[in-house]
Design an enzyme around this catalytic site. Sequence first.
Site, PDB file in Angstrom:
ATOM      1  N   SER A 189       0.908  -1.131   0.001  1.00 20.75           N
ATOM      2  CA  SER A 189       0.126   0.025  -0.111  1.00 20.75           C
ATOM      3  C   SER A 189       0.938   1.203   0.182  1.00 20.75           C
ATOM      4  O   SER A 189       1.847   1.455   0.941  1.00 20.75           O
ATOM      5  CB  SER A 189      -0.766  -0.105   1.210  1.00 20.75           C
ATOM      6  N   VAL A 215       5.273   3.287   2.092  1.00 18.50           N
ATOM      7  CA  VAL A 215       4.921   2.023   1.442  1.00 18.50           C
ATOM      8  C   VAL A 215       4.613   1.153   2.639  1.00 18.50           C
ATOM      9  O   VAL A 215       5.498   0.803   3.533  1.00 18.50           O
ATOM     10  CB  VAL A 215       5.754   1.457   0.563  1.00 18.50           C
ATOM     11  N   GLU A 216       3.403   0.412   2.624  1.00 19.25           N
ATOM     12  CA  GLU A 216       3.199  -0.387   3.831  1.00 19.25           C
ATOM     13  C   GLU A 216       2.940  -2.004   3.517  1.00 19.25           C
ATOM     14  O   GLU A 216       2.070  -2.277   2.636  1.00 19.25           O
ATOM     15  CB  GLU A 216       1.932   0.186   4.611  1.00 19.25           C
ATOM     16  N   ASP A 217       3.184  -2.790   4.510  1.00 17.07           N
ATOM     17  CA  ASP A 217       2.767  -3.995   4.551  1.00 17.07           C
ATOM     18  C   ASP A 217       1.412  -3.996   5.520  1.00 17.07           C
ATOM     19  O   ASP A 217       1.691  -4.107   6.889  1.00 17.07           O
ATOM     20  CB  ASP A 217       3.708  -4.904   5.094  1.00 17.07           C
ATOM     21  N   TRP A 251       0.707   5.645   0.326  1.00 12.94           N
ATOM     22  CA  TRP A 251      -0.158   6.200   0.900  1.00 12.94           C
ATOM     23  C   TRP A 251       0.662   7.527   1.537  1.00 12.94           C
ATOM     24  O   TRP A 251       1.782   7.546   1.671  1.00 12.94           O
ATOM     25  CB  TRP A 251      -1.013   5.791   1.920  1.00 12.94           C
TER      26      TRP A 251
END
Length: 258
Positions: free
Chosen positions: A96, A193-195, A98
């Site tokens: 993701s 940027v995410e897990d 964001w």
Amino acid sequence: MKVPSAATVLMLSALSLAAPASEKHEISTEVHTSAPEFLIEETSTAVGTEYHSSLTSNWAGAVIDKGGYTRAAGKFKVPAAKMPPGGDPKTKYCASMWVGIQSDCNSLVQAGVDACIENGKNSYRAWYEWFPKGSATYEGLEVKEGDEIEVWLETTSDTDGTTTVNNLSNKKKMTHTFKGEKALCKRSAEWVVEDFMAGGSVPFSNFGTVRFTDAHAIQNGKKVNTEGGFLMDIKQKGKQLTQSKNSGEYVTVEYIAK
């Protein structure tokens, strides 16, 4: 490169204690309610201070944390989601991208795009969220690989504001207005940027490289860039998965696992 203070780490980590990962907004399909889970060590995988970052299990990117932020914005191209090395084609892998404004009051407003792959097929979703409520989809806003996306957030008070995702490629945008949400205080701004979480951590995809351009915020009425922010990178199961850079004008996050 700036290292996060103990106060900043506590502020970010407090979000993960505020609500269960399974919490969902009524039209949510995925949930972005987890704070960065900082690891004890730090990493420096390349020469130069711009590569020095704090390790987390779930967030990569840059944070500026001097407070007073009422707007955050940035642009990025939607990456192609790919399986990580050794991945299972039948498993769904996601990442993701964001932009957000959060606080040490266990609250966070954010918006972005999820990029996923499962059974060789890619899927994409534009979404918004004001934590501790779960994320919600911008229904009808199409997003695909290669689209240039602009995201901006504006707060009109500690409990009110808007999030906008603008697809510059197909010239469609959508805005959501928030009212009476959980108050923001002592704010920071992020390009991440995410897990992310969806009833547990979603297996992390190989997203290639994401560059947030025109990354900026409004702080006490003045436009500021990401200069002076600190970097985060993701490490899971003993392996560093990302490498982040912060030029002051843009933030780059690269997937580096082999």
